[in-house]
Design a protein around this motif. Structure first.
Motif, PDB file in Angstrom:
ATOM      1  N   TRP A  67       0.847  -1.314  -0.063  1.00 51.75           N
ATOM      2  CA  TRP A  67       0.221   0.090   0.091  1.00 51.75           C
ATOM      3  C   TRP A  67       0.962   1.222   0.046  1.00 51.75           C
ATOM      4  CZ3 TRP A  67      -4.516  -0.717  -1.415  1.00 51.75           C
ATOM      5  CH2 TRP A  67      -5.122  -1.760  -1.211  1.00 51.75           C
TER       6      TRP A  67
ATOM      7  N   ASN B 171      -9.396  -5.214   3.235  1.00 48.72           N
ATOM      8  CA  ASN B 171     -10.570  -4.348   2.596  1.00 48.72           C
ATOM      9  C   ASN B 171     -10.739  -3.191   3.210  1.00 48.72           C
ATOM     10  OD1 ASN B 171     -11.320  -6.917   1.430  1.00 48.72           O
ATOM     11  ND2 ASN B 171     -12.422  -7.727   3.198  1.00 48.72           N
ATOM     12  N   SER B 172     -10.362  -2.864   4.506  1.00 57.46           N
ATOM     13  CA  SER B 172     -10.497  -1.483   4.866  1.00 57.46           C
ATOM     14  C   SER B 172      -9.529  -0.478   4.300  1.00 57.46           C
ATOM     15  CB  SER B 172     -10.319  -1.355   6.470  1.00 57.46           C
ATOM     16  OG  SER B 172     -11.176  -1.946   7.139  1.00 57.46           O
TER      17      SER B 172
ATOM     18  N   LYS C  36     -16.943   5.967   9.644  1.00 60.24           N
ATOM     19  CA  LYS C  36     -16.605   4.721   9.014  1.00 60.24           C
ATOM     20  C   LYS C  36     -15.260   4.230  10.052  1.00 60.24           C
ATOM     21  CE  LYS C  36     -14.661   2.046   4.960  1.00 60.24           C
ATOM     22  NZ  LYS C  36     -13.826   1.472   5.861  1.00 60.24           N
TER      23      LYS C  36
ATOM     24  N   ASP D 222     -15.868   0.650  11.859  1.00 60.69           N
ATOM     25  CA  ASP D 222     -14.688  -0.526  11.605  1.00 60.69           C
ATOM     26  C   ASP D 222     -14.263  -0.883  12.987  1.00 60.69           C
ATOM     27  OD1 ASP D 222     -15.302  -0.455   8.974  1.00 60.69           O
ATOM     28  OD2 ASP D 222     -13.605   1.049   8.469  1.00 60.69           O
TER      29      ASP D 222
ATOM     30  N   ASN E  28      -9.853   3.563  -2.507  1.00 62.19           N
ATOM     31  CA  ASN E  28     -10.697   3.905  -3.233  1.00 62.19           C
ATOM     32  C   ASN E  28     -11.795   5.183  -3.049  1.00 62.19           C
ATOM     33  OD1 ASN E  28     -10.280   1.656  -4.989  1.00 62.19           O
ATOM     34  ND2 ASN E  28     -11.688   0.196  -3.509  1.00 62.19           N
ATOM     35  N   GLN E  29     -12.193   5.223  -1.867  1.00 59.46           N
ATOM     36  CA  GLN E  29     -12.672   6.475  -1.218  1.00 59.46           C
ATOM     37  C   GLN E  29     -11.775   7.784  -1.501  1.00 59.46           C
ATOM     38  OE1 GLN E  29     -14.160   6.137   2.797  1.00 59.46           O
ATOM     39  NE2 GLN E  29     -15.733   4.337   2.066  1.00 59.46           N
TER      40      GLN E  29
ATOM     41  N   ALA F 183      -8.338  -1.114   1.297  1.00 58.39           N
ATOM     42  CA  ALA F 183      -8.791  -0.937  -0.135  1.00 58.39           C
ATOM     43  C   ALA F 183      -9.737   0.025  -0.306  1.00 58.39           C
ATOM     44  CB  ALA F 183      -9.102  -2.258  -0.928  1.00 58.39           C
ATOM     45  N   GLY F 184     -10.635  -0.184   0.512  1.00 54.05           N
ATOM     46  CA  GLY F 184     -11.856   0.556   0.862  1.00 54.05           C
ATOM     47  C   GLY F 184     -11.550   2.215   0.845  1.00 54.05           C
ATOM     48  N   GLY F 185     -10.341   2.441   1.624  1.00 54.66           N
ATOM     49  CA  GLY F 185     -10.057   3.778   2.035  1.00 54.66           C
ATOM     50  C   GLY F 185      -9.414   4.397   0.696  1.00 54.66           C
TER      51      GLY F 185
ATOM     52  N   ASN G  22     -11.873   8.413  -5.398  1.00 55.49           N
ATOM     53  CA  ASN G  22     -13.197   9.022  -5.483  1.00 55.49           C
ATOM     54  C   ASN G  22     -13.221  10.581  -5.296  1.00 55.49           C
ATOM     55  OD1 ASN G  22     -13.959   6.591  -6.678  1.00 55.49           O
ATOM     56  ND2 ASN G  22     -15.187   6.046  -4.789  1.00 55.49           N
TER      57      ASN G  22
END
Length: 268
Positions: A145, A247-248, A183, A187, A254-255, A250-252, A258
């Motif tokens: 990461w 997953n956290s 979040k 989490d 991606n956000q 990856a989601g962070g 965005n």
């Protein structure tokens, strides 16, 4: 290399401000044990490699032709540093979710008074929070990461967001951080819920048994039981927790990407 940097000095300083602010606020690199000289050198090399792909044409009207400093140019440098702080602070929020989950567990286990110095957050942190911080750090390093943050994330940030877009999208940025804080606690609660729920049942059971048989003094014996049960549950759930960490992250990311795309739509 030095001549190229001197010729591009006004733009180079803008790139350097964002890179250095990101290093100063990103977990691992923001630790005091990392020498300040190393941070400056790494930010300098990163700025040099990114200098060829950065498009700061929207800044040109605010930069003097002779490269001299002005109040507007200093404000641009501060704005670039603020963008780096925003990115680093959001990555820190992702790490804080794991530390907060450990604090929830430590409070229920009776470890809340056992604290150690957290070099990443530079605060006192309970043992369980430090434990989950180390796990998150190892996962962060193992899955690459850091490379994604500095090679892809930083590059995309220069392509899609600048100080002008940051000024015109303040409301979106504030909403983004509020969602990030929401979040964070969600989490942390998901990670700590199996342990906290089990310990709550044990506490209720020992309380009822101590009322039924006061001579057994089960409440004083409950702490070793809760500690052993907590570590047993963590042992059983460590693999799903690691998947949740991945997953956290990856989601962070991606956000965050965005957010770059959303703010990039405000660039004129």
């Amino acid at each position: 290399m030095l001549d190229y940097i001197v010729n591009k000095a006004p733009v180079y300083l803008l790139v350097f401000a964002r890179c250095f602010a990101l290093l100063m606020t990103t977990p691992l690199f923001s630790m005091r044990s990392v020498p300040r000289t190393a941070k400056v050198a790494l930010a300098g090399y990163m700025s040099f490699f990114l200098l060829g792909i950065v498009d700061f044409s929207s800044y040109m009207p605010f930069i003097a032709e002779d490269g001299s400093f002005s109040l507007i140019y200093i404000l641009l440098i501060l704005g670039e540093a603020l963008i780096g702080v925003v990115i680093g602070f959001y990555i820190t929020m992702i790490f804080s979710a794991f530390s907060t989950a450990g604090q929830f567990m430590a409070f229920q286990m009776g470890f809340s008074a056992a604290s150690t110095y957290d070099a990443m957050a530079q605060v006192e942190n309970p043992l369980m929070g430090q434990f989950f911080n180390f796990i998150a750090m190892f996962i962060f390093l193992q899955n690459g990461w850091i490379q994604k943050l500095f090679l892809s994330g930083l590059n995309n940030s220069f392509r899609s967001i600048n100080v002008l877009s940051l000024i015109t999208a303040q409301e979106g940025l504030v909403n983004f951080f509020f969602k990030g804080l929401t979040k964070l606690f969600a989490d942390a609660m998901i990670i700590s819920l199996p342990v906290m729920g089990t310990l709550l049942l044990i506490t209720v059971c020992t309380g009822l048994l101590s009322k039924a048989a006061p001579q057994m003094n089960l409440l004083s014996e409950g702490f070793p039981i809760m500690i052993l049960v907590s570590f047993f549950i963590i042992y059983l759930l460590i693999e799903p927790m690691c998947e949740f960490f991945i997953n956290s992250f990856a989601g962070g990311f991606n956000q965050l990407q965005n957010l770059f795309l959303e703010l990039g739509g405000h660039i004129k």
